[in-house]
Scaffold this motif. Sequence first.
Motif, PDB file in Angstrom:
ATOM      1  N   VAL A   4       0.975  -1.221   0.006  1.00  0.00           N
ATOM      2  CA  VAL A   4      -0.221  -0.064   0.189  1.00  0.00           C
ATOM      3  C   VAL A   4       0.855   1.194   0.003  1.00  0.00           C
ATOM      4  N   LEU A   5       0.487   2.252  -0.938  1.00  0.00           N
ATOM      5  CA  LEU A   5       1.276   3.522  -1.026  1.00  0.00           C
ATOM      6  C   LEU A   5       0.453   4.621  -0.506  1.00  0.00           C
ATOM      7  N   VAL A   6       1.036   5.269   0.312  1.00  0.00           N
ATOM      8  CA  VAL A   6       0.057   6.341   1.067  1.00  0.00           C
ATOM      9  C   VAL A   6       0.786   7.823   0.704  1.00  0.00           C
ATOM     10  N   LEU A   7       0.050   8.587  -0.378  1.00  0.00           N
ATOM     11  CA  LEU A   7       0.854   9.937  -0.605  1.00  0.00           C
ATOM     12  C   LEU A   7       0.214  10.939   0.529  1.00  0.00           C
ATOM     13  N   GLY A   8       1.137  11.474   1.272  1.00  0.00           N
ATOM     14  CA  GLY A   8       0.618  12.305   2.288  1.00  0.00           C
ATOM     15  C   GLY A   8       0.205  11.698   3.381  1.00  0.00           C
ATOM     16  N   TYR A  58       5.892  15.255  -3.941  1.00  0.00           N
ATOM     17  CA  TYR A  58       5.064  14.262  -4.883  1.00  0.00           C
ATOM     18  C   TYR A  58       5.012  15.114  -6.241  1.00  0.00           C
ATOM     19  N   HIS A  59       5.306  16.432  -5.989  1.00  0.00           N
ATOM     20  CA  HIS A  59       5.412  17.395  -7.189  1.00  0.00           C
ATOM     21  C   HIS A  59       6.483  17.269  -7.980  1.00  0.00           C
ATOM     22  N   ASP A  60       7.733  16.835  -7.543  1.00  0.00           N
ATOM     23  CA  ASP A  60       8.751  16.581  -8.148  1.00  0.00           C
ATOM     24  C   ASP A  60       8.737  15.251  -8.941  1.00  0.00           C
ATOM     25  N   TRP A  84      -3.627  11.612  -0.905  1.00  0.00           N
ATOM     26  CA  TRP A  84      -4.369  12.892  -0.539  1.00  0.00           C
ATOM     27  C   TRP A  84      -3.094  13.827  -0.843  1.00  0.00           C
ATOM     28  N   VAL A  85      -3.625  14.427  -2.006  1.00  0.00           N
ATOM     29  CA  VAL A  85      -2.497  15.055  -2.939  1.00  0.00           C
ATOM     30  C   VAL A  85      -3.014  16.647  -2.987  1.00  0.00           C
ATOM     31  N   ALA A  86      -2.239  17.698  -2.445  1.00  0.00           N
ATOM     32  CA  ALA A  86      -2.653  19.024  -2.634  1.00  0.00           C
ATOM     33  C   ALA A  86      -2.191  19.391  -4.072  1.00  0.00           C
ATOM     34  N   GLY A  87      -2.823  20.582  -4.651  1.00  0.00           N
ATOM     35  CA  GLY A  87      -2.471  21.072  -6.067  1.00  0.00           C
ATOM     36  C   GLY A  87      -2.529  20.218  -7.135  1.00  0.00           C
ATOM     37  N   ASP A  88      -1.889  20.224  -8.227  1.00  0.00           N
ATOM     38  CA  ASP A  88      -2.454  19.442  -9.454  1.00  0.00           C
ATOM     39  C   ASP A  88      -2.130  17.883  -9.052  1.00  0.00           C
ATOM     40  N   ARG A  89      -3.051  17.303  -8.726  1.00  0.00           N
ATOM     41  CA  ARG A  89      -3.284  15.737  -8.484  1.00  0.00           C
ATOM     42  C   ARG A  89      -3.290  14.746  -9.487  1.00  0.00           C
ATOM     43  N   VAL A  92       0.483  14.112 -10.691  1.00  0.00           N
ATOM     44  CA  VAL A  92       0.961  13.089  -9.532  1.00  0.00           C
ATOM     45  C   VAL A  92       0.358  11.778  -9.723  1.00  0.00           C
ATOM     46  N   LEU A  93      -0.946  11.673  -9.845  1.00  0.00           N
ATOM     47  CA  LEU A  93      -1.520  10.295 -10.025  1.00  0.00           C
ATOM     48  C   LEU A  93      -1.103   9.743 -11.319  1.00  0.00           C
ATOM     49  N   SER A  94      -0.680  10.369 -12.310  1.00  0.00           N
ATOM     50  CA  SER A  94      -0.537   9.922 -13.603  1.00  0.00           C
ATOM     51  C   SER A  94       0.914   9.161 -13.566  1.00  0.00           C
ATOM     52  N   VAL A  95       1.608  10.005 -12.932  1.00  0.00           N
ATOM     53  CA  VAL A  95       3.016   9.389 -12.633  1.00  0.00           C
ATOM     54  C   VAL A  95       2.951   7.974 -12.011  1.00  0.00           C
TER      55      VAL A  95
END
Length: 186
Positions: A4-8, A58-60, A84-89, A92-95
């Motif tokens: 399981v990967l948790v972003l944020g 995660y924006h890098d 749980w992604v702030a900004g251009d999600r 991030v999700l595409s990568v």
Amino acid sequence: MTNVLVLGGTGMLRGLVLRLLEEPNEVFVLARRPEGLRALSEEAQAAAERLTPMALDYHDLDRLGHWVAHVQLMHGPIDQVVAWVAGDRNQVLSVVDTEIYRYRHSPWDLFDIHGSRAAMEPRPVPQLHDNCRYHRVILGFRVEAEGSRWLSHQEIVDGVWRAMAHPEKETIVGQVLPVDLRPPSD
Ligand SMILES: NC(=O)c1ccc[n+]([C@@H]2O[C@H](COP(=O)([O-])OP(=O)(O)OC[C@H]3O[C@@H](n4cnc5c(N)ncnc54)[C@H](OP(=O)(O)O)[C@@H]3O)[C@@H](O)[C@H]2O)c1
């Protein structure tokens, strides 16, 4: 073992990470600040051996892609992502989706967490590979005798946990209606 990967995962989702570690999961957690990740590892105690924390923005997108590839090389394909992604999600999700697709073509689940405004907006699903099962989780509010309020961290964790246990296209945690009872800001 589920990967399981948790972003944020060091803010309101901290309790979710700890709960995931109570089950036989391997958990990968991203946040920018090492101190939050360190605190999470300490709280996980013995289960921290199944926790892979990473201090990364995660924006890098290049670093994000490399890291998602790396954890899969080390641990096998990712099965579930909680984002749980702030900004251009979408970028991030595409990568994340692209890197997972390199390692698996069988279905996996993405739980994309949104604030309550999402309930008032159209439902654009990001462009993802066909094997990604996309689930939108909207965090709403609670109305009580004293008035309305935003969800507590515990309510958020419980709600996301339920959404993962019973995956639907969309899950609303708490309520998003009536709109005029929405608390001032989230
Ligand atoms: N409907 C509701 O009730 C509702 C909805 C939304 C939010 N809230 C409340 O609002 C509070 C504040 O929200 P918040 O958005 O600050 O959430 P948060 O969950 O408290 O913190 C955001 C998480 O994402 C990480 N993060 C942020 N930007 C990042 C980036 N660019 N790259 C990698 N990781 C990143 C943060 O760690 P780093 O800072 O170390 O990167 C942290 O782990 C929440 O704690 C919650 O109580 C309530």
